[in-house]
Design a protein around this motif. Structure first.
Motif: not given
Length: 280
Positions: A199-204
């Motif tokens: 999720r953090a990667c997608e948001a980034a």
């Protein structure tokens, strides 16, 4: 621009450096002016009068320079950046002052002026081979870049036709965002939950893609650099990135870098393959 006091100080400094003057008044050459002359002295008053006259003269020359530069700017063909600034000055549902490229906003409140400035993003580039100025524009809705309505686009085309230099051909680009898709292998710290890292990667990725400077250049390298900053990512291995312009059927594979046709992206399909990192 120099102030009256700055001009006066310059005159006084030159006066004090003069050896002949120093001999006549009996002070060491280069000494401080205020040490020997009071504020009400004739010399000090004369210097103030001279400084005031010089200040007025400098202002007149500066005003004349500005008028000449403005006149030259009106006569010579405008550069691409002029078109960008004028597009950002465009006002919805307003007409120009006759024979000018300006609006009369005398009776408009600040809120009304801001609401009429619907073009929030713009860029202009000239094709040296065809002499066509391509202008890309976008509005903003709920904090996101968006296409201007058909009605506004028609008004903007009329505005450009009115202000452009004679003979200049303009290609106005007002389109929905290009869709960006990518595939990346993420080697994550096994002490963390993969779904949280994902999720953090997608948001980034979305943050990087959708906040590029308008008409800015995307690079695969910058995408990986962004992912490497995410907590828990050990290795980000790039697989592929593609883009599709709004209304186009052709999918373009991005080889190293790409500038969106519309001037901006929206994130589409983000495929992240999560792999627990194991030291070899």
């Amino acid at each position: 621009m120099r102030t009256i006091d700055q001009i006066k100080e310059s005159i006084a400094a030159d006066f004090m450096k003069n050896e002949t003057v120093a001999g006549l008044f009996g002070f060491p050459a280069g000494d401080n002016f205020t040490t020997h002359f009071s504020k009400v002295s004739i010399i000090n008053i004369l210097f103030y009068v001279f400084a005031s006259a010089a200040w007025v003269l400098e202002r007149l020359f500066e005003a004349h320079k500005s008028e000449v530069e403005a006149r030259i700017e009106e006569i010579i063909p405008h550069r691409a950046k002029w078109y960008k600034s004028k597009v950002l000055e465009f006002m919805k549902d307003k007409v120009l002052i006759p024979d000018t490229d300006c609006y009369d906003t005398t009776d408009m409140k600040a809120e009304a002026i801001a609401a009429a400035h619907v073009v929030k993003y713009a860029t202009a580039d000239e094709n040296k081979d065809t002499s066509i100025v391509t202008i890309k524009v976008a509005g903003e809705e709920a904090g996101h870049r968006c296409r201007l309505s058909d009605e506004v686009e028609t008004q903007l085309e009329g505005y450009l036709a009115e202000i452009k230099d004679a003979g200049v051909r303009i290609n106005l680009v007002n389109a929905d965002a290009d869709t960006f898709n990518c595939s990346v292998d993420i080697y994550y710290n096994a002490m963390l939950l993969p779904e949280n890292v994902q999720r953090a990667c997608e948001a980034a990725i979305r943050n990087y893609i959708e906040n590029l400077p308008f008409n800015g250049e995307y690079t695969n390298m910058a995408l990986i650099d962004t992912l490497q900053e995410v907590e828990g990512v050990k290795i980000a291995e790039f697989r592929q990135a593609t883009t599709v312009a709004a209304g186009a059927a052709t999918v373009t594979t991005i080889d190293a870098r790409h500038v969106p046709a519309a001037g901006y992206f929206r994130a589409g399909q983000i495929t992240l393959t999560m792999k627990a990192y194991e030291r070899v």
